[in-house]
Enzyme design. Structure first.
Site, PDB file in Angstrom:
ATOM      1  N   ASP A 172       0.880  -1.167   0.000  1.00  9.19           N
ATOM      2  CA  ASP A 172       0.000   0.000   0.000  1.00  9.19           C
ATOM      3  C   ASP A 172       0.918   1.218   0.000  1.00  9.19           C
ATOM      4  OD1 ASP A 172      -2.372   1.541   0.181  1.00  9.19           O
ATOM      5  OD2 ASP A 172      -2.066   1.744   2.343  1.00  9.19           O
ATOM      6  N   ASP A 197      -2.705   1.280   6.908  1.00 13.23           N
ATOM      7  CA  ASP A 197      -1.865   0.999   5.734  1.00 13.23           C
ATOM      8  C   ASP A 197      -1.403  -0.453   5.729  1.00 13.23           C
ATOM      9  OD1 ASP A 197      -1.278   4.045   4.910  1.00 13.23           O
ATOM     10  OD2 ASP A 197      -1.048   3.812   7.077  1.00 13.23           O
ATOM     11  N   GLU A 207      -1.090  -1.245  -4.928  1.00 17.98           N
ATOM     12  CA  GLU A 207      -2.301  -0.464  -5.172  1.00 17.98           C
ATOM     13  C   GLU A 207      -2.080   0.455  -6.356  1.00 17.98           C
ATOM     14  OE1 GLU A 207      -4.132   3.105  -2.840  1.00 17.98           O
ATOM     15  OE2 GLU A 207      -4.872   1.242  -1.939  1.00 17.98           O
TER      16      GLU A 207
END
Length: 176
Positions: A7, A141, A68
């Site tokens: 992330d 996160d 991501e």
């Protein structure tokens, strides 16, 4: 399949490793955050993220890195930092010949919670449940990185079948 989920972020870059196959219970092998000081020079922050991701790659030897996909945000400086951290993760994987998969936030949320509009708390709760953890990983996160890995494990079989079908169709077009 062993997947390192990333992330991306400049201040907190979530990382998480999940192992398993679609349709079977998954196992978390590790979760954490690569942190950089907000007041550090950008180049130094990117090097710190690179070093952190390299350590995770060395330790866990993933078969795939799921990152991501950066999407447009209202705050340009935020999206730039996210894109830069994302590029570092992709570079680290590419340098080792590890395939990289990109997933949008809504794809990840839909895969893990059933809703592409789920909030951070819902994602954390489902990651906790799916990986049979005692508590949601903190910060968010870290939970998001695990969600990325889970999403990839669950979506990979369908994605692979689609790629095979496209390749077969392309090869038939060449033989005519």
């Amino acid at each position: 399949m062993r997947v390192l989920g990333v992330d991306p972020g400049l201040t907190r870059c979530g990382v998480g490793v999940v192992e398993g196959v679609a349709g079977r219970p998954l196992a978390m092998l590790g979760v954490g955050v690569v942190r950089t000081p907000a007041d550090a020079e950008l180049g130094h922050r990117l090097v710190a993220i690179e070093q952190g991701i390299e350590e995770w790659l060395d330790l866990h030897r993933p078969e795939v890195v799921a990152v991501e996909r950066v999407f447009s945000q209202h705050n340009v400086s935020t999206v730039m930092g996210t894109a830069q951290a994302s590029a570092v993760a992709m570079l680290c994987a590419a340098r080792r010949g590890i395939p990289v998969a990109l997933h949008t936030p809504s794809e990840v949320k839909a895969a893990v919670t059933g809703s592409g509009r789920a909030d951070k708390a819902q994602v954390g709760a489902m990651v906790t449940r799916l990986l049979r953890l005692d508590a949601p990983p903190k910060p968010a996160d870290a939970a998001d990185a695990l969600a990325l890995a889970i999403c990839h494990i669950w979506r990979a079989p369908a994605h692979n079948r689609l790629q095979q079908a496209v390749a077969l169709h392309a090869s038939k077009g060449r033989t005519r």
